[in-house]
Design a protein around this motif. Structure first.
Motif, PDB file in Angstrom:
ATOM      1  N   ILE A  39       0.867  -1.177   0.000  1.00  0.00           N
ATOM      2  CA  ILE A  39       0.000   0.000   0.000  1.00  0.00           C
ATOM      3  C   ILE A  39       0.905   1.229   0.000  1.00  0.00           C
ATOM      4  O   ILE A  39       1.691   1.439   0.926  1.00  0.00           O
ATOM      5  CB  ILE A  39      -0.919   0.017   1.226  1.00  0.00           C
ATOM      6  CG1 ILE A  39      -1.810  -1.222   1.211  1.00  0.00           C
ATOM      7  CG2 ILE A  39      -1.758   1.289   1.242  1.00  0.00           C
ATOM      8  CD1 ILE A  39      -2.617  -1.400   2.473  1.00  0.00           C
ATOM      9  N   VAL A  40       0.786   2.021  -1.046  1.00  0.00           N
ATOM     10  CA  VAL A  40       1.598   3.211  -1.193  1.00  0.00           C
ATOM     11  C   VAL A  40       0.671   4.412  -1.308  1.00  0.00           C
ATOM     12  O   VAL A  40      -0.252   4.417  -2.123  1.00  0.00           O
ATOM     13  CB  VAL A  40       2.499   3.127  -2.448  1.00  0.00           C
ATOM     14  CG1 VAL A  40       3.324   4.381  -2.600  1.00  0.00           C
ATOM     15  CG2 VAL A  40       3.384   1.909  -2.386  1.00  0.00           C
ATOM     16  N   GLN A  41       0.923   5.423  -0.493  1.00  0.00           N
ATOM     17  CA  GLN A  41       0.108   6.633  -0.559  1.00  0.00           C
ATOM     18  C   GLN A  41       0.604   7.496  -1.716  1.00  0.00           C
ATOM     19  O   GLN A  41       1.804   7.692  -1.892  1.00  0.00           O
ATOM     20  CB  GLN A  41       0.196   7.412   0.743  1.00  0.00           C
ATOM     21  CG  GLN A  41      -0.678   8.640   0.770  1.00  0.00           C
ATOM     22  CD  GLN A  41      -0.589   9.384   2.096  1.00  0.00           C
ATOM     23  OE1 GLN A  41       0.191   9.012   2.966  1.00  0.00           O
ATOM     24  NE2 GLN A  41      -1.365  10.413   2.235  1.00  0.00           N
ATOM     25  N   SER A  42      -0.315   8.004  -2.503  1.00  0.00           N
ATOM     26  CA  SER A  42       0.037   8.827  -3.655  1.00  0.00           C
ATOM     27  C   SER A  42       0.644  10.147  -3.196  1.00  0.00           C
ATOM     28  O   SER A  42       0.253  10.725  -2.185  1.00  0.00           O
ATOM     29  CB  SER A  42      -1.209   9.103  -4.497  1.00  0.00           C
ATOM     30  OG  SER A  42      -0.911  10.036  -5.508  1.00  0.00           O
ATOM     31  N   ALA A  43       1.591  10.643  -3.967  1.00  0.00           N
ATOM     32  CA  ALA A  43       2.192  11.936  -3.668  1.00  0.00           C
ATOM     33  C   ALA A  43       1.207  13.071  -3.910  1.00  0.00           C
ATOM     34  O   ALA A  43       1.359  14.165  -3.380  1.00  0.00           O
ATOM     35  CB  ALA A  43       3.438  12.136  -4.524  1.00  0.00           C
ATOM     36  N   PHE A  44       0.183  12.838  -4.714  1.00  0.00           N
ATOM     37  CA  PHE A  44      -0.796  13.865  -5.044  1.00  0.00           C
ATOM     38  C   PHE A  44      -2.107  13.689  -4.285  1.00  0.00           C
ATOM     39  O   PHE A  44      -3.126  14.243  -4.678  1.00  0.00           O
ATOM     40  CB  PHE A  44      -1.093  13.837  -6.548  1.00  0.00           C
ATOM     41  CG  PHE A  44       0.109  14.158  -7.382  1.00  0.00           C
ATOM     42  CD1 PHE A  44       0.598  15.431  -7.473  1.00  0.00           C
ATOM     43  CD2 PHE A  44       0.760  13.146  -8.072  1.00  0.00           C
ATOM     44  CE1 PHE A  44       1.707  15.716  -8.232  1.00  0.00           C
ATOM     45  CE2 PHE A  44       1.869  13.420  -8.840  1.00  0.00           C
ATOM     46  CZ  PHE A  44       2.346  14.717  -8.919  1.00  0.00           C
ATOM     47  N   SER A  45      -2.120  12.938  -3.203  1.00  0.00           N
ATOM     48  CA  SER A  45      -3.371  12.640  -2.513  1.00  0.00           C
ATOM     49  C   SER A  45      -4.031  13.893  -1.925  1.00  0.00           C
ATOM     50  O   SER A  45      -5.244  13.999  -1.930  1.00  0.00           O
ATOM     51  CB  SER A  45      -3.141  11.605  -1.421  1.00  0.00           C
ATOM     52  OG  SER A  45      -2.272  12.124  -0.446  1.00  0.00           O
ATOM     53  N   GLY A  46      -3.292  14.861  -1.442  1.00  0.00           N
ATOM     54  CA  GLY A  46      -3.879  16.070  -0.864  1.00  0.00           C
ATOM     55  C   GLY A  46      -3.784  17.283  -1.761  1.00  0.00           C
ATOM     56  O   GLY A  46      -3.953  18.418  -1.308  1.00  0.00           O
ATOM     57  N   TYR A  47      -3.524  17.071  -3.042  1.00  0.00           N
ATOM     58  CA  TYR A  47      -3.291  18.183  -3.965  1.00  0.00           C
ATOM     59  C   TYR A  47      -4.587  18.906  -4.296  1.00  0.00           C
ATOM     60  O   TYR A  47      -5.599  18.289  -4.579  1.00  0.00           O
ATOM     61  CB  TYR A  47      -2.658  17.671  -5.251  1.00  0.00           C
ATOM     62  CG  TYR A  47      -2.471  18.729  -6.305  1.00  0.00           C
ATOM     63  CD1 TYR A  47      -1.468  19.672  -6.187  1.00  0.00           C
ATOM     64  CD2 TYR A  47      -3.293  18.788  -7.417  1.00  0.00           C
ATOM     65  CE1 TYR A  47      -1.289  20.639  -7.144  1.00  0.00           C
ATOM     66  CE2 TYR A  47      -3.132  19.748  -8.380  1.00  0.00           C
ATOM     67  CZ  TYR A  47      -2.133  20.683  -8.240  1.00  0.00           C
ATOM     68  OH  TYR A  47      -1.957  21.636  -9.194  1.00  0.00           O
ATOM     69  N   GLN A  48      -4.541  20.230  -4.251  1.00  0.00           N
ATOM     70  CA  GLN A  48      -5.648  21.064  -4.706  1.00  0.00           C
ATOM     71  C   GLN A  48      -5.074  22.038  -5.718  1.00  0.00           C
ATOM     72  O   GLN A  48      -4.097  22.730  -5.449  1.00  0.00           O
ATOM     73  CB  GLN A  48      -6.259  21.850  -3.549  1.00  0.00           C
ATOM     74  CG  GLN A  48      -6.950  20.980  -2.534  1.00  0.00           C
ATOM     75  CD  GLN A  48      -7.519  21.817  -1.392  1.00  0.00           C
ATOM     76  OE1 GLN A  48      -7.273  23.000  -1.287  1.00  0.00           O
ATOM     77  NE2 GLN A  48      -8.273  21.164  -0.540  1.00  0.00           N
ATOM     78  N   SER A  49      -5.674  22.099  -6.876  1.00  0.00           N
ATOM     79  CA  SER A  49      -5.143  22.984  -7.913  1.00  0.00           C
ATOM     80  C   SER A  49      -5.374  24.436  -7.526  1.00  0.00           C
ATOM     81  O   SER A  49      -6.375  24.784  -6.906  1.00  0.00           O
ATOM     82  CB  SER A  49      -5.792  22.688  -9.264  1.00  0.00           C
ATOM     83  OG  SER A  49      -7.170  22.982  -9.214  1.00  0.00           O
ATOM     84  N   TRP A  50      -4.431  25.281  -7.901  1.00  0.00           N
ATOM     85  CA  TRP A  50      -4.512  26.700  -7.604  1.00  0.00           C
ATOM     86  C   TRP A  50      -5.385  27.354  -8.649  1.00  0.00           C
ATOM     87  O   TRP A  50      -5.199  27.159  -9.852  1.00  0.00           O
ATOM     88  CB  TRP A  50      -3.115  27.311  -7.618  1.00  0.00           C
ATOM     89  CG  TRP A  50      -3.115  28.746  -7.239  1.00  0.00           C
ATOM     90  CD1 TRP A  50      -3.296  29.263  -5.995  1.00  0.00           C
ATOM     91  CD2 TRP A  50      -2.927  29.846  -8.113  1.00  0.00           C
ATOM     92  NE1 TRP A  50      -3.224  30.609  -6.030  1.00  0.00           N
ATOM     93  CE2 TRP A  50      -3.005  31.012  -7.333  1.00  0.00           C
ATOM     94  CE3 TRP A  50      -2.722  29.986  -9.457  1.00  0.00           C
ATOM     95  CZ2 TRP A  50      -2.869  32.278  -7.867  1.00  0.00           C
ATOM     96  CZ3 TRP A  50      -2.586  31.240  -9.986  1.00  0.00           C
ATOM     97  CH2 TRP A  50      -2.657  32.378  -9.184  1.00  0.00           C
ATOM     98  N   GLN A  51      -6.361  28.113  -8.215  1.00  0.00           N
ATOM     99  CA  GLN A  51      -7.287  28.762  -9.132  1.00  0.00           C
ATOM    100  C   GLN A  51      -7.168  30.266  -8.995  1.00  0.00           C
ATOM    101  O   GLN A  51      -7.203  30.805  -7.894  1.00  0.00           O
ATOM    102  CB  GLN A  51      -8.733  28.337  -8.838  1.00  0.00           C
ATOM    103  CG  GLN A  51      -8.993  26.872  -9.044  1.00  0.00           C
ATOM    104  CD  GLN A  51      -8.889  26.469 -10.500  1.00  0.00           C
ATOM    105  OE1 GLN A  51      -9.232  27.221 -11.398  1.00  0.00           O
ATOM    106  NE2 GLN A  51      -8.385  25.276 -10.734  1.00  0.00           N
ATOM    107  N   ASP A  52      -7.030  30.929 -10.123  1.00  0.00           N
ATOM    108  CA  ASP A  52      -7.083  32.382 -10.145  1.00  0.00           C
ATOM    109  C   ASP A  52      -8.508  32.826  -9.903  1.00  0.00           C
ATOM    110  O   ASP A  52      -9.452  32.099 -10.197  1.00  0.00           O
ATOM    111  CB  ASP A  52      -6.650  32.912 -11.510  1.00  0.00           C
ATOM    112  CG  ASP A  52      -5.228  33.411 -11.516  1.00  0.00           C
ATOM    113  OD1 ASP A  52      -4.667  33.588 -10.433  1.00  0.00           O
ATOM    114  OD2 ASP A  52      -4.697  33.636 -12.608  1.00  0.00           O
TER     115      ASP A  52
END
Length: 97
Positions: A39-52
């Motif tokens: 079981i490997v946690q994704s590096a992008f699991s908590g990613y939220q894209s930046w919105q202008d």
């Protein structure tokens, strides 16, 4: 004292063999061997894209930085008036006529 030292030395020598005997390692060449799930946690699991926010268009930005029409300093078709009436504007400093 010698018997205690011999018992501790013997227990210390046998202990790694007992620990190895309890864990069974599957043969790496056996294709049918069961393998524990990884079981490997994704590096992008908590990613939220930046919105202008609502950005202005390029036309609005150009209007904001452009000088207004009433404040232009260049008058087309007219020559600037020389500061000294006697000079023609082509003299260099230190040269005589």
């Amino acid at each position: 004292m010698r018997t205690i030292s011999a018992a501790l030395l013997g227990a210390g020598a046998v202990l790694p063999l007992l620990a190895h005997a309890t864990t069974v390692v599957p043969d790496p060449t056996d294709a049918g061997a069961s393998v524990p799930a990884v079981i490997v946690q994704s590096a992008f699991s908590g990613y939220q894209s930046w919105q202008d926010g609502d950005a202005p268009s390029w036309q609005e930005l150009n209007r904001a930085v452009a000088p207004s029409r009433g404040k232009t300093a260049v008058k087309h078709g007219r020559q600037p008036v020389a500061a000294h009436e006697g000079t023609n504007g082509h003299e260099h400093g230190g040269e005589s006529k």
